[in-house]
Design a protein around this motif. Sequence first.
Motif, PDB file in Angstrom:
ATOM      1  N   PRO A  41      63.965  94.329 -18.330  1.00 51.94           N
ATOM      2  CA  PRO A  41      62.503  94.240 -18.284  1.00 51.94           C
ATOM      3  C   PRO A  41      61.871  95.627 -18.333  1.00 51.94           C
ATOM      4  O   PRO A  41      62.471  96.612 -17.904  1.00 51.94           O
ATOM      5  CB  PRO A  41      62.231  93.562 -16.940  1.00 51.94           C
TER       6      PRO A  41
ATOM      7  N   TRP B 226      58.065  97.790 -17.553  1.00 47.53           N
ATOM      8  CA  TRP B 226      56.798  97.770 -16.824  1.00 47.53           C
ATOM      9  C   TRP B 226      55.891  98.906 -17.294  1.00 47.53           C
ATOM     10  O   TRP B 226      56.372  99.979 -17.650  1.00 47.53           O
ATOM     11  CB  TRP B 226      57.035  97.958 -15.322  1.00 47.53           C
ATOM     12  N   GLY B 227      54.583  98.656 -17.234  1.00 46.45           N
ATOM     13  CA  GLY B 227      53.631  99.722 -17.391  1.00 46.45           C
ATOM     14  C   GLY B 227      53.494 100.486 -16.077  1.00 46.45           C
ATOM     15  O   GLY B 227      54.112 100.133 -15.072  1.00 46.45           O
ATOM     16  N   GLN B 228      52.671 101.538 -16.099  1.00 52.74           N
ATOM     17  CA  GLN B 228      52.478 102.381 -14.914  1.00 52.74           C
ATOM     18  C   GLN B 228      51.511 101.772 -13.909  1.00 52.74           C
ATOM     19  O   GLN B 228      51.469 102.192 -12.759  1.00 52.74           O
ATOM     20  CB  GLN B 228      51.985 103.763 -15.332  1.00 52.74           C
TER      21      GLN B 228
ATOM     22  N   LEU C 172      62.936  99.584 -12.325  1.00 46.86           N
ATOM     23  CA  LEU C 172      64.053  98.652 -12.475  1.00 46.86           C
ATOM     24  C   LEU C 172      65.369  99.334 -12.128  1.00 46.86           C
ATOM     25  O   LEU C 172      65.680 100.400 -12.650  1.00 46.86           O
ATOM     26  CB  LEU C 172      64.103  98.129 -13.909  1.00 46.86           C
TER      27      LEU C 172
ATOM     28  N   TYR D 282      49.771  95.433 -13.184  1.00 48.71           N
ATOM     29  CA  TYR D 282      50.823  95.928 -14.057  1.00 48.71           C
ATOM     30  C   TYR D 282      51.024  94.964 -15.222  1.00 48.71           C
ATOM     31  O   TYR D 282      50.963  93.739 -15.034  1.00 48.71           O
ATOM     32  CB  TYR D 282      52.159  96.012 -13.314  1.00 48.71           C
TER      33      TYR D 282
ATOM     34  N   VAL E 148      51.331  91.287 -13.700  1.00 47.25           N
ATOM     35  CA  VAL E 148      51.714  91.227 -12.285  1.00 47.25           C
ATOM     36  C   VAL E 148      50.697  92.056 -11.513  1.00 47.25           C
ATOM     37  O   VAL E 148      50.192  93.050 -12.037  1.00 47.25           O
ATOM     38  CB  VAL E 148      53.134  91.808 -12.080  1.00 47.25           C
TER      39      VAL E 148
ATOM     40  N   TYR F 269      62.537  95.262  -4.065  1.00 50.20           N
ATOM     41  CA  TYR F 269      62.120  93.883  -4.337  1.00 50.20           C
ATOM     42  C   TYR F 269      63.104  93.195  -5.265  1.00 50.20           C
ATOM     43  O   TYR F 269      63.586  93.794  -6.238  1.00 50.20           O
ATOM     44  CB  TYR F 269      60.756  93.853  -5.048  1.00 50.20           C
TER      45      TYR F 269
ATOM     46  N   MET G 293      53.995  93.786 -18.001  1.00 53.47           N
ATOM     47  CA  MET G 293      55.452  93.734 -17.952  1.00 53.47           C
ATOM     48  C   MET G 293      55.961  92.950 -19.153  1.00 53.47           C
ATOM     49  O   MET G 293      55.292  92.028 -19.632  1.00 53.47           O
ATOM     50  CB  MET G 293      55.877  93.036 -16.651  1.00 53.47           C
TER      51      MET G 293
ATOM     52  N   TRP H 133      53.182  87.575  -9.550  1.00 45.83           N
ATOM     53  CA  TRP H 133      53.172  87.328 -10.992  1.00 45.83           C
ATOM     54  C   TRP H 133      51.941  86.500 -11.342  1.00 45.83           C
ATOM     55  O   TRP H 133      51.663  85.485 -10.695  1.00 45.83           O
ATOM     56  CB  TRP H 133      54.455  86.602 -11.373  1.00 45.83           C
TER      57      TRP H 133
ATOM     58  N   ALA I 139      54.824 102.729  -9.751  1.00 50.59           N
ATOM     59  CA  ALA I 139      55.175 101.413 -10.271  1.00 50.59           C
ATOM     60  C   ALA I 139      56.603 101.064  -9.858  1.00 50.59           C
ATOM     61  O   ALA I 139      57.428 101.962  -9.627  1.00 50.59           O
ATOM     62  CB  ALA I 139      55.065 101.413 -11.793  1.00 50.59           C
TER      63      ALA I 139
ATOM     64  N   TYR J 157      64.191  95.864  -8.043  1.00 45.37           N
ATOM     65  CA  TYR J 157      63.325  97.009  -8.273  1.00 45.37           C
ATOM     66  C   TYR J 157      63.260  97.880  -7.039  1.00 45.37           C
ATOM     67  O   TYR J 157      63.363  97.394  -5.907  1.00 45.37           O
ATOM     68  CB  TYR J 157      61.895  96.549  -8.605  1.00 45.37           C
TER      69      TYR J 157
ATOM     70  N   TYR K 164      57.264  83.056 -12.175  1.00 40.14           N
ATOM     71  CA  TYR K 164      58.287  83.981 -11.725  1.00 40.14           C
ATOM     72  C   TYR K 164      57.852  84.568 -10.386  1.00 40.14           C
ATOM     73  O   TYR K 164      56.690  84.888 -10.187  1.00 40.14           O
ATOM     74  CB  TYR K 164      58.493  85.057 -12.773  1.00 40.14           C
TER      75      TYR K 164
ATOM     76  N   PHE L  61      58.662  86.960  -6.655  1.00 43.94           N
ATOM     77  CA  PHE L  61      59.272  88.135  -6.071  1.00 43.94           C
ATOM     78  C   PHE L  61      59.609  87.883  -4.606  1.00 43.94           C
ATOM     79  O   PHE L  61      58.953  87.079  -3.931  1.00 43.94           O
ATOM     80  CB  PHE L  61      58.295  89.320  -6.135  1.00 43.94           C
TER      81      PHE L  61
ATOM     82  N   GLY M  10      52.781  92.830  -1.324  1.00 40.82           N
ATOM     83  CA  GLY M  10      53.860  92.619  -2.275  1.00 40.82           C
ATOM     84  C   GLY M  10      53.360  92.313  -3.682  1.00 40.82           C
ATOM     85  O   GLY M  10      52.169  92.376  -3.984  1.00 40.82           O
ATOM     86  N   LEU M  11      54.308  91.938  -4.537  1.00 44.24           N
ATOM     87  CA  LEU M  11      54.040  91.717  -5.958  1.00 44.24           C
ATOM     88  C   LEU M  11      53.786  90.241  -6.246  1.00 44.24           C
ATOM     89  O   LEU M  11      54.477  89.360  -5.716  1.00 44.24           O
ATOM     90  CB  LEU M  11      55.250  92.199  -6.773  1.00 44.24           C
TER      91      LEU M  11
ATOM     92  N   GLU N 286      52.037  84.886 -18.342  1.00 46.62           N
ATOM     93  CA  GLU N 286      52.683  85.481 -19.499  1.00 46.62           C
ATOM     94  C   GLU N 286      52.250  84.790 -20.782  1.00 46.62           C
ATOM     95  O   GLU N 286      51.765  83.656 -20.756  1.00 46.62           O
ATOM     96  CB  GLU N 286      54.204  85.399 -19.371  1.00 46.62           C
TER      97      GLU N 286
ATOM     98  N   GLN O  62      49.472  93.772  -7.463  1.00 47.05           N
ATOM     99  CA  GLN O  62      49.912  94.156  -6.127  1.00 47.05           C
ATOM    100  C   GLN O  62      48.707  94.640  -5.328  1.00 47.05           C
ATOM    101  O   GLN O  62      48.235  95.762  -5.530  1.00 47.05           O
ATOM    102  CB  GLN O  62      50.980  95.253  -6.199  1.00 47.05           C
TER     103      GLN O  62
END
Lengths: 119, 107
Positions: A107, A109-111, B46, A95, A38, B87, A97, A48, B43, B36, B96, B98, A45-46, A51, A40
């Motif tokens: 779910p 997530w990484g940092q 969740l 990121y 993902v 979000y 995920m 995707w 980050a 989220y 997928y 958001f 915003g985020l 995968e 940003q």
Amino acid sequence: QVLLQESGPGLVKPSGTLSLTCTVSSGSISSNNGWSWVRQPPGKGLEWIGEIYHGGSTNYNPSLKSRVTISLDKSNKQFSLSLSSVTAADTAVYYCMAVRPDLSAPPSWGQGTLVTVSS
Amino acid sequence: DIQMTQSPSSLSASVGDRVTITCRAGQTISTYLNWYQQKPGKAPKLLIYAASSLQSGVPSRFSGSGSGTDFSLTIRGVQPEDLATYYCHQSYISPYTFGQGTKLEIK
């Protein structure tokens, strides 16, 4: 929940290829997770990206599909992102995920890691 | 692609208020909906998965509900540390997607 950590160059030149790796710890990379990326952009915003599953099947965002490859390295418990022909618009925090298709687990997530596209 | 529409885009609340953020999916997604919280420079964290399951360690003032196309995130008794952008995220069908985010400010 699995623990994820992104790694890779923080600066990529325009028209080059962005390559990132996500290392999976505290969990099995052969589990039934969709291993995702993902991004940003700054102040936005985020989005995707795509995968991969442990069997190797992939799904990509159609908006990026022509430039994206996600691969899996089970022996090193890693999955990777390759994004080609990058421009400044690809500057973002990236990121990794992990999401179970049936949401039988939360779910993870990484940092995140900032990648800047600039000459 | 399934469009996820959040409302409002921003809101301001006082400490102790009850706040509700809604998320509407462009087609049915059953309960494949996650919420989220994101603070600046951090980050996404969740809060809720599968529409209504509270993530471990998240305060009980957060709750989620809904199924099909309409979902909501409620904060009962807003605290100063809830200042963030929220979000929604559907994991039903690839790609997928958001929501655009809801920015919560504290008065």
